[in-house]
Design a protein around this motif. Sequence first.
Motif, PDB file in Angstrom:
ATOM      1  N   VAL A  52       0.827  -1.207   0.000  1.00  0.00           N
ATOM      2  CA  VAL A  52       0.000   0.000   0.000  1.00  0.00           C
ATOM      3  C   VAL A  52       0.863   1.258   0.000  1.00  0.00           C
ATOM      4  CG1 VAL A  52      -1.622   1.359   1.392  1.00  0.00           C
ATOM      5  CG2 VAL A  52      -2.005  -1.091   1.055  1.00  0.00           C
ATOM      6  N   THR A  53       1.863   1.300   0.865  1.00  0.00           N
ATOM      7  CA  THR A  53       2.694   2.500   0.969  1.00  0.00           C
ATOM      8  C   THR A  53       3.658   2.643  -0.198  1.00  0.00           C
ATOM      9  OG1 THR A  53       4.237   1.261   2.382  1.00  0.00           O
ATOM     10  CG2 THR A  53       2.558   2.609   3.483  1.00  0.00           C
ATOM     11  N   GLY A  54       3.906   1.563  -0.920  1.00  0.00           N
ATOM     12  CA  GLY A  54       4.855   1.616  -2.030  1.00  0.00           C
ATOM     13  C   GLY A  54       4.220   1.833  -3.386  1.00  0.00           C
ATOM     14  N   ASP A  55       2.882   1.922  -3.456  1.00  0.00           N
ATOM     15  CA  ASP A  55       2.185   2.082  -4.734  1.00  0.00           C
ATOM     16  C   ASP A  55       1.232   3.270  -4.666  1.00  0.00           C
ATOM     17  OD1 ASP A  55       0.895   1.862  -7.136  1.00  0.00           O
ATOM     18  OD2 ASP A  55       0.376  -0.261  -6.939  1.00  0.00           O
ATOM     19  N   PRO A  56       1.764   4.507  -4.783  1.00  0.00           N
ATOM     20  CA  PRO A  56       0.897   5.689  -4.656  1.00  0.00           C
ATOM     21  C   PRO A  56      -0.070   5.860  -5.815  1.00  0.00           C
ATOM     22  CG  PRO A  56       3.114   6.333  -5.307  1.00  0.00           C
ATOM     23  CD  PRO A  56       3.172   4.871  -4.984  1.00  0.00           C
ATOM     24  N   ASP A  57       0.155   5.190  -6.929  1.00  0.00           N
ATOM     25  CA  ASP A  57      -0.790   5.288  -8.037  1.00  0.00           C
ATOM     26  C   ASP A  57      -2.081   4.527  -7.746  1.00  0.00           C
ATOM     27  OD1 ASP A  57       0.926   6.850  -9.597  1.00  0.00           O
ATOM     28  OD2 ASP A  57       1.937   5.084 -10.414  1.00  0.00           O
ATOM     29  N   LEU A  58      -1.963   3.374  -7.092  1.00  0.00           N
ATOM     30  CA  LEU A  58      -3.136   2.576  -6.758  1.00  0.00           C
ATOM     31  C   LEU A  58      -3.735   2.983  -5.416  1.00  0.00           C
ATOM     32  CD1 LEU A  58      -5.089   0.270  -7.304  1.00  0.00           C
ATOM     33  CD2 LEU A  58      -3.359  -1.334  -6.452  1.00  0.00           C
ATOM     34  N   PHE A  59      -2.870   3.335  -4.475  1.00  0.00           N
ATOM     35  CA  PHE A  59      -3.322   3.726  -3.134  1.00  0.00           C
ATOM     36  C   PHE A  59      -2.856   5.157  -2.892  1.00  0.00           C
ATOM     37  CE2 PHE A  59      -2.671  -0.905  -3.013  1.00  0.00           C
ATOM     38  CZ  PHE A  59      -3.968  -1.309  -2.718  1.00  0.00           C
ATOM     39  N   SER A  60      -3.716   6.102  -3.231  1.00  0.00           N
ATOM     40  CA  SER A  60      -3.357   7.515  -3.250  1.00  0.00           C
ATOM     41  C   SER A  60      -3.537   8.168  -1.881  1.00  0.00           C
ATOM     42  CB  SER A  60      -4.224   8.246  -4.279  1.00  0.00           C
ATOM     43  OG  SER A  60      -3.998   9.641  -4.239  1.00  0.00           O
ATOM     44  N   ARG A  61      -2.802   9.261  -1.669  1.00  0.00           N
ATOM     45  CA  ARG A  61      -2.964  10.070  -0.459  1.00  0.00           C
ATOM     46  C   ARG A  61      -4.037  11.153  -0.652  1.00  0.00           C
ATOM     47  NH1 ARG A  61      -3.809  11.274   3.883  1.00  0.00           N
ATOM     48  NH2 ARG A  61      -2.443  11.623   5.640  1.00  0.00           N
ATOM     49  N   ASP A  62      -4.625  11.220  -1.826  1.00  0.00           N
ATOM     50  CA  ASP A  62      -5.617  12.244  -2.143  1.00  0.00           C
ATOM     51  C   ASP A  62      -6.950  11.907  -1.487  1.00  0.00           C
ATOM     52  OD1 ASP A  62      -7.252  14.165  -3.195  1.00  0.00           O
ATOM     53  OD2 ASP A  62      -6.966  13.596  -5.291  1.00  0.00           O
TER      54      ASP A  62
END
Length: 405
Positions: A52-62
Amino acid sequence: MSPLPLRGPGSHEEPADLYRAMRRKHGPVAPVTLDGGIPAWLVIGYRELHQVTGDPDLFSRDSQLWNQWDNVPDDWPLRPVINRGQPSILYTVGERHRRRSAMLSDALDGVDPAVLRADSERFADELIDAFCARGTADLINEYAMLLPVRVLAHLYGWSDHEGLALVTSMTDMINAGDRALAGQKHLHGSCQALVAERLADPADDVVSRMIAARSDFTDEEIVQDLMVLMSAGHQPTADWIGTSLHLMLTDHRFAASMFGGRSSVSEAMNEVLWEQTPTQNMPGRYATRDTNLGGRRINAGDLLILGLQGANSDPQVRTDAASLTGGNNAHFSFSHGEHRCPFPAQEISEVIARTGIEVVLDRLPDIDLSVPAASLHRRESPWLRGLTDLPVKFSPTPALGGTLG
């Protein structure tokens, strides 16, 4: 299977039991409910959290992606930690986040380690001077909860008096109770005032360096990032100090440190990051599309809470719990990926915490708990784990001459 509340009776006292129950019932990704019955996922699997923390495209902080905003009231007590429309680095993604992270890291990297250590020692001595002649103290409320904020306020540009006044507001925010929104408002106002002051009169401090290197970031974005730096830097460091001291006072493995040893201080601090990390859970990531994680179907817009302590204790990677503490730093206590805690911020926190612990041991060498260990309590927060008090006794000793104020 019904989800478990993230905040529930006793969950703050023995969260390890809660994480074990979640893992048995749901596996590495557990359905949970937040205040008001709002659904989310708690990621407590080590490998799953790394994904989760290594894939910001799939799991975004937005946070704009969250599919529950229509169900969240304006006075929701978790808005200080889960919100939208805030122009802070916590909710910035992509290239803009990377530039913003570099700006903050560079501003923090400008802190002189020798000056930081000296400031930490000075404030620690002043705090101990206030109670050392008494022979008793509460090392949480009279020491650990006051030391980081005083050092950080000095680094960022606040006066000592202004920094001390921020303790209550930040504690209210982190506890996510009835006073959370009021605490957030006070911190925001204090940060606005400091940024305005440094815009008019720059100095050799973190905020001035942020302003000097801000590029196209607005004044309000600087204010928001200062709020993040202050809240994320103070409370976890205070809890790191308090929990480490508690461990050293109650575990015979660290008894030698009470008489001048130093290697066990590092060992105790690292063990706390593995076993009782100050930041237990952290919001959040939002799925950008339907996906699968840990055997669970995650819908687009679902909120995932980072279960840092749950992942640290994942039996899939902790087959021998003792073998992964000591000098092993592969814990999630500072998160992971591009949204992890900046390395200079980690170094600052460690220097403040280590110095705070060492000064206590130097000044109060025969320190001991003054109440049974079983009578101590933890703060009621789903996010941060720390003691509410730590009563101790010791031989009275004269002050060194420092004064508070």
